[in-house]
Design an enzyme around this catalytic site. Structure first.
Site, PDB file in Angstrom:
ATOM      1  CG  HIS A 383      -2.306   0.529   0.879  1.00 58.00           C
ATOM      2  ND1 HIS A 383      -2.542   1.437  -0.134  1.00 58.00           N
ATOM      3  CD2 HIS A 383      -3.513   0.292   1.449  1.00 58.00           C
ATOM      4  CE1 HIS A 383      -3.824   1.737  -0.182  1.00 58.00           C
ATOM      5  NE2 HIS A 383      -4.447   1.048   0.761  1.00 58.00           N
ATOM      6  CG  ASP A 387      -2.566   5.073  -4.638  1.00 57.30           C
ATOM      7  OD1 ASP A 387      -1.926   4.998  -3.573  1.00 57.30           O
ATOM      8  OD2 ASP A 387      -2.459   6.033  -5.437  1.00 57.30           O
TER       9      ASP A 387
END
Length: 411
Positions: A383, A387
């Protein structure tokens, strides 16, 4: 007579130490030139250390599981002539305690080793020990054929099938009888490497997993037809080559996913080449051999290379180069794939694609309930780099090509 010391050789650029994962000899054994003495591990590659001389083993330089520095003493051998030890000969080391000897000794070099001594604990898996316990078999009576004197399921079957076999006195087992036995297993070698790598990946990478359902009915029909048409002259196709091809195509629009993240330097390297890590289960544990330049391979070329890599990994012949350098990994549990998984990213990559099992079930399609072959893709992403929207779009791109497999052949 003289003594010859074999030191831990330099087996790779930048490697300062290795882990000793297995001995093929013990003090007192006679060895010949080129005979394998020990197995050591660096990264995920096993390396065999051969003997450059003929002689008798005097002392071992370490125990299984110990880390040895390059240049340190590995083994001491008594040889004809002066040897390579100057000055007063160092006396042979006393034999190690019996518990340590169980770990370092190897079976005699015969086709089927004799049973281990009564006071040595037989080497066997927990599952085999339980089966032997239920059958009333004392493992010390079973002839071992596995590496290092390990008892295999086939050995137990052969023992039970021996004419005149009877249960050991007092060994009748009842599943309701409480058990008090326990077994301690040292985490060494490949299993230690796997543990360290998984811990490092989970500690350093903020994972998130995205799961999507895929209708692979048309893909499976195409795969069957291609195998029927070309099976006699080309490698057999599984689902994996199709997923590799879909991954290559999808990564053209999502280059941030075909990347490696050096979080210490704060640099993400996006790769043009697609080097796919193929998570492969072996008897020793999980290995990830690398299919290089997937972007330049067709279905059958990928299938052949995946089969070759799986074979080298499972037989312990994979080289260090074959186990490093991947830019994205695919993992599958095959028929045991379950409904959903949360795969761990192969650090320092930023994504891993997981295949779950294919099941045929009723699906509402075109105004009717029909049977379709359905499969989930469970994919994890870093992450920090990827995204959520990018991950979802990437997986949807994979889904689109797998559900309409003709798109896999459109450039």
């Amino acid at each position: 007579m003289g003594q010859h010391i074999i030191k831990m050789p330099d087996i790779g650029e930048g490697i300062a130490e290795v882990e000793l994962v297995g001995w093929h000899v013990k003090p007192g054994d006679e060895v010949v030139e080129d005979q394998t003495l020990a197995d050591v591990m660096t990264d995920k590659a096993n390396v065999e250390i051969p003997s450059p001389v003929k002689g008798r083993v005097l002392a071992l330089g370490g125990e299984v599981g110990q880390t040895l520095a390059v240049g340190s003493e590995l083994i001491r051998i008594e040889v004809e002539g002066a040897g390579n030890v100057r000055g007063e000969a160092k006396p042979a080391a006393a034999p190690p305690p019996r518990e340590a000897m169980r770990e370092v000794q190897a079976p005699p070099p015969v086709e089927r080793p004799a049973p281990v001594a009564e006071d040595d604990r037989p080497i066997a898996s927990p599952a085999l020990r339980r089966r032997a316990w239920e059958l009333g078999v004392e493992l010390k009576d079973v002839k071992a054929s596995g590496a290092g004197g390990r008892i295999l399921q086939a050995d137990l079957d052969a023992h039970v099938a021996t004419p005149g076999f009877t249960r050991s006195p007092g060994a009748t087992r009842d599943r309701t009888t409480p058990r008090t036995d326990e077994e301690q297993i040292r985490v060494i070698g490949l299993r230690r490497k796997i543990a360290q790598k998984m811990q490092e990946a989970k500690r350093r990478i903020p994972h998130f997993t995205y799961v999507e359902e895929v209708d692979v009915t048309e893909l499976e029909a195409l795969r069957v037809r291609l195998n029927e048409r070309f099976g006699a002259e080309r490698p057999r196709l599984t689902l994996l080559p199709f997923l590799i091809r879909a991954t290559v195509a999808a990564l053209r629009d999502f280059p941030m996913i075909n990347a490696r993240f050096d979080d210490e330097a704060g640099v993400v390297t996006r790769h043009g080449a697609v080097h796919v890590g193929i998570a492969t289960q072996t008897e020793a544990g999980l290995l990830v051999p690398v299919l290089r330049h997937a972007e330049s391979r067709d279905l059958w070329d990928s299938a052949a290379e995946v089969a070759r890599l799986a074979d080298t990994a499972r037989t312990g012949r994979a080289t260090r180069d074959e186990l490093s350098g991947s830019t994205i990994t695919i993992t599958s549990l095959g028929a045991l794939g379950g409904i959903v998984t949360t795969p761990v990213i192969n650090h320092p990559e930023v994504a891993i694609v997981g295949i779950n099992r294919i099941v045929e079930r009723p699906v509402w399609r075109g105004g009717a309930v029909v049977g379709r072959k359905m499969m989930n893709l469970s994919s994890s992403f870093d992450h920090r780099v990827v995204d959520g929207m990018q991950a979802a779009e990437f997986v949807q791109a994979l889904r689109g090509m797998l559900e309409a497999p003709a798109m896999l052949f459109v450039e």
